[in-house]
Scaffold this motif. Structure first.
Motif, mmCIF file in Angstrom:
data_model
loop_
_atom_site.group_PDB
_atom_site.id
_atom_site.type_symbol
_atom_site.label_atom_id
_atom_site.label_comp_id
_atom_site.label_asym_id
_atom_site.label_seq_id
_atom_site.Cartn_x
_atom_site.Cartn_y
_atom_site.Cartn_z
ATOM 1 N N TYR A 445 0.836 -1.200 0.000
ATOM 2 C CA TYR A 445 0.000 0.000 0.000
ATOM 3 C C TYR A 445 0.871 1.250 0.000
ATOM 4 O O TYR A 445 1.737 1.432 0.842
ATOM 5 C CB TYR A 445 -0.969 0.033 1.198
ATOM 6 C CG TYR A 445 -1.986 1.116 0.969
ATOM 7 C CD1 TYR A 445 -3.096 0.882 0.175
ATOM 8 C CD2 TYR A 445 -1.780 2.404 1.473
ATOM 9 C CE1 TYR A 445 -3.995 1.904 -0.117
ATOM 10 C CE2 TYR A 445 -2.674 3.419 1.186
ATOM 11 C CZ TYR A 445 -3.778 3.155 0.390
ATOM 12 O OH TYR A 445 -4.650 4.172 0.099
ATOM 13 N N GLY A 457 9.223 3.523 -4.124
ATOM 14 C CA GLY A 457 9.130 2.741 -2.876
ATOM 15 C C GLY A 457 8.463 1.412 -3.206
ATOM 16 O O GLY A 457 7.987 1.219 -4.324
ATOM 17 N N PHE A 488 5.368 8.464 14.038
ATOM 18 C CA PHE A 488 5.220 7.011 14.214
ATOM 19 C C PHE A 488 5.811 6.674 15.577
ATOM 20 O O PHE A 488 6.959 6.993 15.850
ATOM 21 C CB PHE A 488 5.970 6.256 13.109
ATOM 22 C CG PHE A 488 5.251 6.299 11.786
ATOM 23 C CD1 PHE A 488 5.359 7.398 10.946
ATOM 24 C CD2 PHE A 488 4.453 5.238 11.378
ATOM 25 C CE1 PHE A 488 4.688 7.440 9.721
ATOM 26 C CE2 PHE A 488 3.779 5.267 10.169
ATOM 27 C CZ PHE A 488 3.890 6.376 9.337
HETATM 28 P P1 ADP Z 1 7.123 2.812 0.822
HETATM 29 O O1 ADP Z 1 7.776 3.852 1.652
HETATM 30 O O2 ADP Z 1 8.070 1.872 0.197
HETATM 31 O O3 ADP Z 1 6.110 3.354 -0.107
HETATM 32 P P2 ADP Z 1 5.988 1.953 3.317
HETATM 33 O O4 ADP Z 1 5.249 0.717 3.643
HETATM 34 O O5 ADP Z 1 7.188 2.249 4.115
HETATM 35 O O6 ADP Z 1 6.281 1.881 1.780
HETATM 36 O O7 ADP Z 1 4.975 3.145 3.494
HETATM 37 C C1 ADP Z 1 3.685 3.075 2.930
HETATM 38 C C2 ADP Z 1 3.128 4.440 2.611
HETATM 39 O O8 ADP Z 1 2.892 5.158 3.825
HETATM 40 C C3 ADP Z 1 4.075 5.275 1.847
HETATM 41 O O9 ADP Z 1 3.957 5.051 0.468
HETATM 42 C C4 ADP Z 1 3.641 6.682 2.231
HETATM 43 O O10 ADP Z 1 2.606 7.098 1.406
HETATM 44 C C5 ADP Z 1 3.122 6.542 3.632
HETATM 45 N N1 ADP Z 1 4.113 6.992 4.633
HETATM 46 C C6 ADP Z 1 4.962 6.238 5.351
HETATM 47 N N2 ADP Z 1 5.690 6.985 6.188
HETATM 48 C C7 ADP Z 1 5.286 8.260 6.014
HETATM 49 C C8 ADP Z 1 5.654 9.510 6.609
HETATM 50 N N3 ADP Z 1 6.569 9.605 7.560
HETATM 51 N N4 ADP Z 1 5.007 10.626 6.165
HETATM 52 C C9 ADP Z 1 4.041 10.542 5.228
HETATM 53 N N5 ADP Z 1 3.670 9.393 4.616
HETATM 54 C C10 ADP Z 1 4.276 8.277 5.019
#
Ligand code: ADP
Length: 496
Positions: A445, A457, A488
């Motif tokens: 997702y 990503g 987080f």
């Molecule tokens: P990726 O970073 O590879 O897309 P993740 O599972 O780490 O996959 O994160 C999923 C989604 O959550 C990201 O695509 C992003 O949209 C959102 N996300 C994660 N961390 C953050 C953050 N610190 N700030 C804003 N959006 C975030």
């Protein structure tokens, strides 16, 4: 009462030698075991040791009188048949003796025949009683066996993990087990008979049950297994068999219900997952394919600049694919518990310092500040897998860097809350809309909007973080506001 050879034992108590010996002779010839006594007291002694079935008893004897002897005999065993022999036979004595419990009466002197007749009658009575007792014992045993069998079958039925319904030839429910009631969402004991259609409305299943109950299936192999959906998330596999009587006639059916909802959900997840993975792998691969085709074309047209650009784009894509596959493998290892966990003691401060140091270069490249705020009091020594913790914190900081604009601020705050260490990774970046917060921990997702569109990503980082936090017995939560930033927060027990 019967002795080993099945003979009848007779005791003759009479003070007249002639009568006693004569009786003994006649009775022995009739196949009886005979014992003699000339006095009441002696007779009672023999009675205790030999346990006769019949006693021939003289009423008038020196010493203990016949009536008294009879009373004592019946005290010892009321089943012994006493036949009175007396030379003073009057109707009164006979009545009196019968009143006292005598079986019969022979006046002295007697011929062999009346004696044989009376003893034979007594013998028949004894044999009849023995037969009745035997039958009664057998009946009790059968009843006990039946009762035990019934209770055993009931216990088996009640403790079955599958739902069970028994119908009669009309397809009416005659028996259900508590699992069935529970599976279809009724209180145990709420299924009290009536037509099968009162419980299940699925037409196909009702027809199948009706057909099996009425004996329409001669060959059991022909009976299909039926799958039916009770509600959106309740699936059952139903199997039925006819109940056959002694003459192989159909008496009804036994229908068993197995809850296969969990299997169905797994199946669906597997299909969805395969679809997602295929999708994730196919789009970059097709891009690479097109790019390579263009490179080949450019090579023939000798345009070296195009080559360089396309090849580096293809390399980026293959790198992305490699990370996706790497993340997928990590995730599957975490989820199957196949990670090589090396639990040891370490200092949390040191671990966080080294992760933050390592990622500082990435933050600097985006002109972001990355700060680590440690508590004033030292944290307790931590016992866990340090690599798991590095991966958790590393992923959260990398996300914060990725999803925060240039010049943003990222802070990693650590403190102790009870038996847990709390690590909060806070940024003032893009933030996440509330409607996506529940989804970002799902595999693949990724939030797609204007800000994240150009960021690469795998969508597997947060599922990996969640899997690792779970494996350490901790928990993770997120707070976020679009345009303001996200935090987080991870709670991990110090000792596990
Ligand atoms: P990726 O970073 O590879 O897309 P993740 O599972 O780490 O996959 O994160 C999923 C989604 O959550 C990201 O695509 C992003 O949209 C959102 N996300 C994660 N961390 C953050 C953050 N610190 N700030 C804003 N959006 C975030």
């Amino acid at each position: 009462m019967k002795n080993d050879r099945g003979d009848i034992k007779v005791l003759v108590i009479d003070d007249e030698d002639g009568i006693r010996e004569g009786s003994e002779r006649i009775l022995s010839r009739m196949g009886c075991d005979v014992y003699g006594a000339s006095r009441g007291e002696e007779g009672l002694e023999i009675l205790s040791s030999r346990k006769p079935h019949i006693v021939l008893l003289d009423l008038k004897m020196p010493g203990m009188d016949g009536m008294e002897v009879m009373r004592r005999i019946h005290e010892i065993d009321p089943n012994i048949l006493v036949i009175i022999i007396t030379g003073f036979a009057t109707v009164e004595t006979a009545i009196e003796a019968m009143k006292q419990g005598a079986y019969d009466f022979i006046p002295k002197p007697f011929e062999p025949d009346p004696l044989r007749i009376v003893v034979n009658r007594a013998k028949e009575r004894i044999l009849l009683r023995q037969e009745t007792e035997k039958l009664e014992r057998a009946r009790r045993r059968t009843l006990a066996d039946l009762g035990m069998e019934k209770s055993r079958i009931r216990t088996i039925i009640e403790s079955l993990p599958n739902g069970l319904v028994v119908t009669n030839t009309e397809g009416q429910v005659v028996l259900t087990n508590p699992t069935f009631c529970q599976l279809i969402g009724l209180e145990p004991g709420a299924c009290t008979g009536g037509p099968f259609t009162d419980y299940i409305t699925d037409e196909g299943l009702c027809k199948l049950v009706q057909d099996i109950s009425r004996g329409r299936y001669v060959d059991f192999e022909d009976i299909p297994t039926y799958e039916f959906v009770l509600s959106e998330d309740k699936y059952f596999q139903v199997k039925g068999r006819p109940v056959l009587g002694e003459r192989m006639e159909c008496l009804g059916a036994v229908i068993s219900f197995q809850d296969i909802s969990a299997m169905k959900v797994l199946d669906r997840l597997k299909t969805e997952f395969v679809a997602k993975v295929s999708h994730e792998l196919r789009s970059p691969l097709s891009t690479i394919h097109e790019q390579l085709a263009m490179v080949m074309k450019a090579m023939t047209e000798e345009e070296p600049d195009t080559d360089q650009h396309l090849i580096s784009r293809a390399k980026e894509k293959t790198q992305g694919l490699i990370s996706t596959i790497g993340d997928l493998l990590d995730l599957s290892r975490i989820e199957t518990g196949n990670i090589c966990v090396e639990t040891r003691e370490f200092r949390m401060e040191e671990l966080l310092n080294s992760v933050v140091d390592f990622l500082d270069a990435q933050a600097k490249a985006k002109k972001q500040s990355l700060t680590l705020q440690l508590p004033e009091a030292p944290l307790p020594t931590f016992t866990a897998d340090p690599l798991a913790l590095e991966s958790i914190v590393g992923n959260l900081i990398t996300n914060a860097i990725n999803y925060t604009q240039e010049g943003g601020e990222i802070t990693v705050k650590v403190d102790q809350v009870g038996d847990n260490v709390r690590i909060a990774v806070q940024d003032n970046g893009f933030g996440i809309e509330a409607k996506y917060l529940g989804k970002i921990f799902d595999r693949f997702y990724r939030v797609k909007n204007e800000k994240t569109r150009f960021l690469t990503g795998t969508g597997l980082g947060l599922p990996i973080v969640k899997g690792l936090v779970d494996s350490l017995g901790g928990s993770i939560s997120v707070e976020s506001e679009p345009g303001k930033g996200s935090t987080f927060t991870v709670l991990i027990p110090v000792q596990r």
